[in-house]
Design a protein around this motif. Structure first.
Motif, short mmCIF file in Angstrom:
data_model
loop_
_atom_site.label_atom_id
_atom_site.label_comp_id
_atom_site.label_asym_id
_atom_site.label_seq_id
_atom_site.Cartn_x
_atom_site.Cartn_y
_atom_site.Cartn_z
N PRO A 177 6.73 -20.69 -34.12
CA PRO A 177 6.67 -20.49 -32.67
C PRO A 177 6.61 -19.00 -32.33
O PRO A 177 7.32 -18.18 -32.92
N LEU A 178 5.77 -18.66 -31.37
CA LEU A 178 5.62 -17.26 -30.98
C LEU A 178 6.61 -16.82 -29.92
O LEU A 178 6.86 -15.63 -29.75
N GLY A 179 7.16 -17.79 -29.17
CA GLY A 179 8.02 -17.42 -28.06
C GLY A 179 7.28 -16.61 -27.01
O GLY A 179 7.86 -15.75 -26.34
N GLY A 180 6.00 -16.89 -26.87
CA GLY A 180 5.17 -16.15 -25.93
C GLY A 180 3.83 -16.82 -25.71
O GLY A 180 3.64 -17.99 -26.07
N ILE A 181 2.90 -16.04 -25.15
CA ILE A 181 1.60 -16.57 -24.73
C ILE A 181 0.49 -15.90 -25.53
O ILE A 181 0.49 -14.68 -25.72
N VAL A 182 -0.46 -16.71 -26.00
CA VAL A 182 -1.70 -16.20 -26.60
C VAL A 182 -2.87 -16.78 -25.82
O VAL A 182 -2.72 -17.75 -25.07
N GLU A 183 -4.04 -16.18 -25.97
CA GLU A 183 -5.20 -16.61 -25.19
C GLU A 183 -6.42 -16.80 -26.09
O GLU A 183 -6.50 -16.23 -27.18
N ILE A 184 -7.35 -17.61 -25.60
CA ILE A 184 -8.63 -17.80 -26.28
C ILE A 184 -9.75 -17.82 -25.24
O ILE A 184 -9.57 -18.35 -24.14
N GLY A 185 -10.87 -17.20 -25.59
CA GLY A 185 -12.05 -17.22 -24.73
C GLY A 185 -13.30 -17.33 -25.57
O GLY A 185 -13.26 -17.20 -26.80
N GLY A 186 -14.41 -17.57 -24.93
CA GLY A 186 -15.67 -17.72 -25.64
C GLY A 186 -16.26 -16.39 -26.07
O GLY A 186 -15.82 -15.32 -25.65
N PRO A 187 -17.31 -16.43 -26.91
CA PRO A 187 -17.88 -15.21 -27.48
C PRO A 187 -18.79 -14.43 -26.52
O PRO A 187 -19.16 -13.30 -26.82
N GLU A 188 -19.12 -15.04 -25.35
CA GLU A 188 -20.07 -14.41 -24.44
C GLU A 188 -19.48 -14.37 -23.03
O GLU A 188 -18.72 -15.24 -22.64
N GLN A 189 -19.88 -13.34 -22.28
CA GLN A 189 -19.42 -13.20 -20.90
C GLN A 189 -20.58 -13.45 -19.93
O GLN A 189 -21.67 -12.93 -20.11
#
Length: 250
Positions: A177-189
């Motif tokens: 457990p990280l005890g926090g927040i992680v994020e994911i997004g796509g390869p293009e904007q």
């Protein structure tokens, strides 16, 4: 490892459950269609009993009014209580990139409540915030539908394939457990308006898209970076064109 996936019959839950089973984990599929109701609590104790971790990928049926808030508040409280009673060692939940910046929206205010409940609990946790899924682009476009045209803002975003989100969730499932927040997004904007033009063209839909910065995003006027993941986010690999080609072929 014994893992309970709550929301297992949904877009992410089905993919995640399959990945985890292929990796040799024992997966309990929990959702309304499997006899588990996180709001009433029906079937919840049995679904979580003896599990090592809970992955919460549930979603509200409605984005408007108080329905989303009622769902996430009650569902999350019930899940956290059941997880505490069962001694679950890791609570992993899926949320949305930009949530703290979009709380004027009923839905994102509800997601913020969900996150806060998890952080305030005694459970070791990880929260993954994801950008908009490719699979939900049609719903995104519909927010700007006005007759035979679409009015959409140019606000930038990095949409992502549901399969990439499920794969990252699977990684987080077997990590501490990280005890926090992680994020994911796509390869293009892309701008929201640009995504709409690409999607409509791929579906041979000739309706025009008008760029209109004043168009709200589920009730919120967007700032320049509200839909973008922060520094250090996981960048997924599947491009929009690749996903469109696969979806058209199927």
């Amino acid at each position: 490892m014994k893992i309970t996936v709550v929301g297992a019959s949904g877009l992410i839950g089905t993919r995640l459950s399959e990945i985890l089973r292929r990796s040799g984990h024992e997966v309990t599929a929990a959702s309304f269609s499997f006899g588990v109701d996180t709001v009433s609590g029906r079937g919840l104790e049995a679904a979580i009993a003896g599990t090592d971790m809970v992955v919460d990928v549930t979603n509200a049926a409605s984005f408007g009014d108080s329905a989303a808030l009622d769902f996430f508040k009650t569902s999350t409280k019930n899940l956290l209580s059941a997880a505490a009673d069962a001694g679950v060692g890791h609570y992993l939940a899926l949320s949305v990139v930009g949530t703290p910046l979009l709380v004027e929206s009923d839905y994102f205010r509800a997601k913020m409540v969900q996150e806060n409940l998890i952080r305030a609990s005694s459970r070791p946790y990880t929260i993954l915030r994801s950008t908009q899924f490719y699979e939900f682009i049609s719903g995104l476009i519909d927010i700007g539908a006005q007759g035979d045209v679409f009015r959409l803002p140019p606000a930038p975003m990095r949409p992502v394939a549901a399969g990439d989100v499920a794969a990252f969730l699977a990684e987080l499932t077997v990590a501490p457990p990280l005890g926090g927040i992680v994020e994911i997004g796509g390869p293009e904007q892309f701008g929201v308006d640009e995504i709409a033009r690409i999607y409509l063209a791929a579906n041979e839909d000739e309706r025009p898209v008008i760029t209109d910065p004043s168009t709200s995003y589920f009730g919120v006027e967007l700032t320049d970076d509200a839909l973008l993941p922060g520094a250090g986010a996981r960048m997924a690999t599947e491009k929009l064109s690749e996903w469109l080609n696969q979806s058209m072929a199927s």
